[in-house]
Design a protein around this motif. Structure first.
Motif, mmCIF file in Angstrom:
data_model
loop_
_atom_site.group_PDB
_atom_site.id
_atom_site.type_symbol
_atom_site.label_atom_id
_atom_site.label_comp_id
_atom_site.label_asym_id
_atom_site.label_seq_id
_atom_site.Cartn_x
_atom_site.Cartn_y
_atom_site.Cartn_z
ATOM 1 N N UNK A 160 0.833 -1.207 0.000
ATOM 2 C CA UNK A 160 0.000 0.000 0.000
ATOM 3 C C UNK A 160 0.871 1.262 0.000
ATOM 4 N N UNK A 161 1.961 1.241 0.768
ATOM 5 C CA UNK A 161 2.883 2.382 0.763
ATOM 6 C C UNK A 161 3.569 2.533 -0.597
ATOM 7 N N UNK A 162 3.973 1.414 -1.180
ATOM 8 C CA UNK A 162 4.661 1.458 -2.472
ATOM 9 C C UNK A 162 3.744 1.936 -3.596
ATOM 10 N N UNK A 163 2.435 1.786 -3.400
ATOM 11 C CA UNK A 163 1.472 2.181 -4.438
ATOM 12 C C UNK A 163 1.534 3.671 -4.745
ATOM 13 N N UNK A 164 2.061 4.455 -3.811
ATOM 14 C CA UNK A 164 2.175 5.900 -4.032
ATOM 15 C C UNK A 164 3.502 6.268 -4.691
ATOM 16 N N UNK A 165 4.280 5.255 -5.117
ATOM 17 C CA UNK A 165 5.613 5.491 -5.696
ATOM 18 C C UNK A 165 6.436 6.456 -4.851
ATOM 19 N N UNK A 166 6.631 6.125 -3.567
ATOM 20 C CA UNK A 166 7.340 7.065 -2.693
ATOM 21 C C UNK A 166 8.825 7.157 -3.042
ATOM 22 N N UNK A 167 9.436 8.265 -2.654
ATOM 23 C CA UNK A 167 10.877 8.437 -2.847
ATOM 24 C C UNK A 167 11.644 7.785 -1.707
ATOM 25 N N UNK A 168 10.973 7.666 -0.576
ATOM 26 C CA UNK A 168 11.634 7.120 0.606
ATOM 27 C C UNK A 168 10.607 6.338 1.413
ATOM 28 N N UNK A 169 11.056 5.265 2.060
ATOM 29 C CA UNK A 169 10.158 4.464 2.908
ATOM 30 C C UNK A 169 10.652 4.507 4.346
ATOM 31 N N UNK A 170 9.724 4.783 5.264
ATOM 32 C CA UNK A 170 10.024 4.757 6.691
ATOM 33 C C UNK A 170 9.353 3.534 7.295
ATOM 34 N N UNK A 171 10.096 2.780 8.081
ATOM 35 C CA UNK A 171 9.539 1.602 8.754
ATOM 36 C C UNK A 171 9.729 1.783 10.251
ATOM 37 N N UNK A 172 8.632 1.793 10.998
ATOM 38 C CA UNK A 172 8.732 1.952 12.450
ATOM 39 C C UNK A 172 8.421 0.623 13.125
#
Length: 253
Positions: A160-172
């Motif tokens: 779901x996060x990748x669906x927005x084509x993010x430049x950076x991913x944060x994992x908490x």
């Protein structure tokens, strides 16, 4: 002249002199941190050291008292449309999966691209199926979150996060709510992402992942960054007593 957005030298995440208080508690103390494009930074440290707060300030889920945070050369504004825009470039995966219970797995992944990126339904569905394939749960697309295991739900949350084509991913702490046998299936998706060049900042207790996938390990204690080093250097030759103590407790218990 290259614009800062196109320059490879501009870090993807830049935190300068960031401070944050919760009442009288100084949870982030003069944090300076840069994450280069395509780098994987793993943040570790004892409970209450400020790791999650640091992660949450990067897309303004927590406000800061002073200092600046920039994503790809753009300083995060305090609020408004510009913040929403920058935030959509930053994917975030939490401990809890936060999936919509009344929507199917594929609908969960389609939602933001349709709402925020204005993709049409067909386009969003095709892209969502590709992402579910990528995280290994395409065969669950028409089920609801409650029908999936925790590990599967967390992989959907990553899709779901990748669906927005993010430049950076944060994992908490993405694996801390999972049963031990499900942790590896989530970490393997994250390891693949790292290998593909996704810029990632990961707060985790998974030292094997830190050793295997991180470019740098950032060790926090009492709201401050105590060490920032390559994994081999940090795990084999920590320089601070605080880090030696922490590693002694977790690696030899």
């Amino acid at each position: 002249m290259e614009s800062p957005r196109e320059s490879p030298d501009v870090p993807m995440i830049s935190m300068k002199a960031v401070n944050k208080h919760f009442g009288s508690l100084h949870v982030l103390q003069d944090i300076d941190l840069e994450v280069g494009k395509g780098q994987v930074i793993v943040v570790i440290g004892p409970s209450g050291s400020g790791k999650s707060t640091l992660c949450r300030t990067i897309n303004r889920l927590e406000t800061i008292d002073s200092g600046t945070i920039a994503i790809d050369g753009q300083t995060l504004p305090a609020e408004g449309r510009k913040l929403a825009q920058l935030r959509s470039d930053v994917g975030m995966v939490f401990q809890s999966f936060n999936l919509f219970a009344h929507k199917t797995i594929v609908e969960n992944v389609m939602l933001a691209p349709m709402k925020v990126r204005k993709k049409n339904k067909g386009e969003a569905h095709a892209a969502a199926m590709k992402l579910l394939e990528r995280v290994g749960v395409a065969n669950q697309a028409d089920k609801y979150p409650a029908q999936l295991s925790g590990g599967q739900q967390q992989r959907v949350a990553i899709a779901r996060s990748l669906a927005m084509s993010p430049k950076v991913m944060l994992f908490d702490e993405p694996t801390s709510a999972l049963d031990p046998e499900m942790i590896n299936e989530v970490l393997s998706v994250m390891t693949d992402l790292a290998a593909e060049g996704m810029t990632m900042l990961v707060v985790t207790h998974e030292m094997g992942f830190a050793r295997r996938a991180a470019n740098r390990v950032v060790f926090m204690a009492d709201g401050a960054i105590v060490e920032d080093a390559e994994p081999a250097q940090f795990f084999d030759h920590p320089t601070s007593d605080r880090a030696k103590d922490f590693l002694g407790k977790i690696l030899h218990h």
